[in-house]
Design an enzyme around this catalytic site. Structure first.
Site, PDB file in Angstrom:
ATOM      1  N   GLY A  11       0.967  -1.328   0.071  1.00  0.00           N
ATOM      2  CA  GLY A  11       0.101  -0.172  -0.267  1.00  0.00           C
ATOM      3  C   GLY A  11       1.094   1.403   0.201  1.00  0.00           C
ATOM      4  N   GLU A 169     -18.815  10.889   1.492  1.00  0.00           N
ATOM      5  CA  GLU A 169     -18.675  11.034  -0.004  1.00  0.00           C
ATOM      6  C   GLU A 169     -19.413   9.468  -0.710  1.00  0.00           C
ATOM      7  OE1 GLU A 169     -14.132  11.930   0.750  1.00  0.00           O
ATOM      8  OE2 GLU A 169     -14.089  10.099   0.160  1.00  0.00           O
ATOM      9  N   ALA A 314      -3.367   8.542   3.926  1.00  0.00           N
ATOM     10  CA  ALA A 314      -2.652   8.198   3.354  1.00  0.00           C
ATOM     11  C   ALA A 314      -1.556   8.259   3.415  1.00  0.00           C
ATOM     12  CB  ALA A 314      -3.438   7.738   1.608  1.00  0.00           C
TER      13      ALA A 314
END
Length: 433
Positions: A11, A169, A314
């Site tokens: 990732g 979202e 992230a």
């Protein structure tokens, strides 16, 4: 023989660490159960047919292929033998290491109700995003064929569980997509039959954001037709709906976004009692009590300068990956501690609407939406993906079209809906398309 550095997880954090170790004297191996890196912040756009999976994913071998000292293994890790310094793979294979980096990320937390997973998929994988898209688009097609009002409304009811950025979202995207498709492409369903419900067990949505941004987000969601229900807990999730309190809501699709937990990597080290499954690390990201083993990203329990654990973002994983790669490369005797530099927390609410929290100042509305788009394009894995996504976003912003509205053959069976023996009208009441 070169020192062997083994990275579990491809990732944000794992790839950032591997890149820093590229073209060095070390022998680096990356292990991941998938062969691709996935930009998870945009998975909701795959789920709502704005992007295709290939737009936000890239093979790990392609990403790391230019580094001749890095190898990639696609496999499932099932354990770590700390004493013998080896990682155990599913099927019985083993991989030796001198230094180990655990960057296995997180998974959705169903709070002990894992049987809900099939009926309410989250958004951690391409498979889950495609599953949601399939159910979402299929429900519109079934509603078009349905012959009574209540059946149409049931099929066009969508429940999003969890009021964090992912849930917000997703709810906004479903509402805007649904109303656009109904107005433009369907003839036998009406916009007022669409119902999108966002359910949050806590007292407010987007709890990590300042109050004024929360108020803006809630007002905008309600403006585009999303029912925001806070302080309510989901008691059951079935294939045909959810139970909230004493109310059963029949749905066409349920999406889970109610929280995440660290991957099971802590159990490989015998750390079953750690809170949230996060592995305790020291200021240099080394696992407490384990020499030559490091953890980063959602897997690591790292406290920031504000004495709070760093969030599962992230930017955290990427910064830690870069830091750890440089630390392992330089082998400093007294390395500096990792310091997280917050680039801002963000959530997109809908078209021309987003929020940004930079700590000392905030941003909302159209300007925040454009900044959100710029940041997410920049964070994509390579230049090709940035150009591809940018062009598609510009085109869809101008035309409002969705480019990935494909349903697999056979997904709309006759068992779920009764098709009436009538001739469908080709126009809306009053002759308006």
């Amino acid at each position: 023989m070169p020192e062997r550095i083994l990275i579990i997880g491809g990732g944000f954090g794992g790839l950032a660490c591997a890149r820093e170790l590229g073209d060095t004297e070390y022998s680096v191996t990356v292990i991941d159960r998938r062969n691709h890196n996935l930009f998870q912040p945009l998975l909701y756009q795959v789920a709502t047919a704005a992007l295709s999976p290939a737009d936000i994913a890239e093979p790990i071998r392609k990403t790391l292929g230019r580094y001749r000292n890095i190898n990639m293994i696609m496999a499932e890790v099932v354990g770590i033998d700390v004493q013998r310094q080896l990682v155990q793979l599913e099927g019985g294979d083993r991989v030796d290491y001198d230094r180990l980096v655990i960057a296995t990320g997180s998974e959705y937390n169903y709070f002990g109700r894992d049987t809900w997973r099939d009926n309410a998929p989250g958004m951690k994988t391409i498979h889950e995003a495609r599953q949601i898209r399939q159910r979402l688009l299929s429900s519109f097609e079934k509603a078009e064929r349905a012959h009574n009002e209540q059946e149409k409304r049931n099929l066009l009811t969508y429940v999003v569980i969890g009021g964090g950025p992912t849930g917000v979202e997703m709810a906004g995207a479903i509402s805007e997509l649904g109303r656009f498709m109904i107005n433009r492409d369907f003839r036998n369903i009406q916009p007022d039959q669409l119902r999108v419900i966002l359910i949050e067990a806590g007292p407010r949505i987007l709890a990590a954001f300042p109050e004024k941004l929360i108020d803006y987000a809630r007002h905008y969601l309600e403006k585009i037709g999303v029912e925001v229900r806070t302080g309510e807990r989901v008691l059951d999730v079935r294939s045909d709906g959810v139970t909230v309190g004493s109310e059963f809501i029949r749905t066409g699709c349920v999406v889970w976004g109610a929280g995440v937990k660290a991957s099971p990597a802590h159990r490989w080290l015998g750390l079953d009692a750690v809170p949230g499954g996060r592995i305790p690390v020291d200021p240099q990201l080394q696992v407490v009590g384990h020499r030559n083993i490091f953890a980063l990203g959602d897997t690591a329990d790292f406290t920031g300068t504000d004495a709070k654990p760093l969030p599962g973002l992230a930017q955290v994983a990427k910064q830690q990956g870069v830091y750890l790669g440089r630390l392992l490369k330089n082998q400093s005797a007294d390395p500096a501690a990792f310091v997280f530099r917050n680039r801002g927390n963000t959530a997109v609410i809908g078209r021309n609407a987003a929020i940004f929290d930079f700590g000392k100042w905030t941003l909302k509305g159209r300007a925040a939406w454009f900044l959100w788009a710029f940041v997410h394009v920049y964070l994509l894995i390579n230049f090709e993906k940035r150009i591809l996504v940018s062009v598609q976003w510009i085109w869809r912003y101008l035309t409002r079209q969705r480019g990935a509205r494909l349903i697999e053959e056979g997904s709309i069976g006759g068992a779920d809906v009764t098709v009436p023996s009538v001739v469908y009208p080709v126009t809306r009441p009053g002759g308006v398309r």
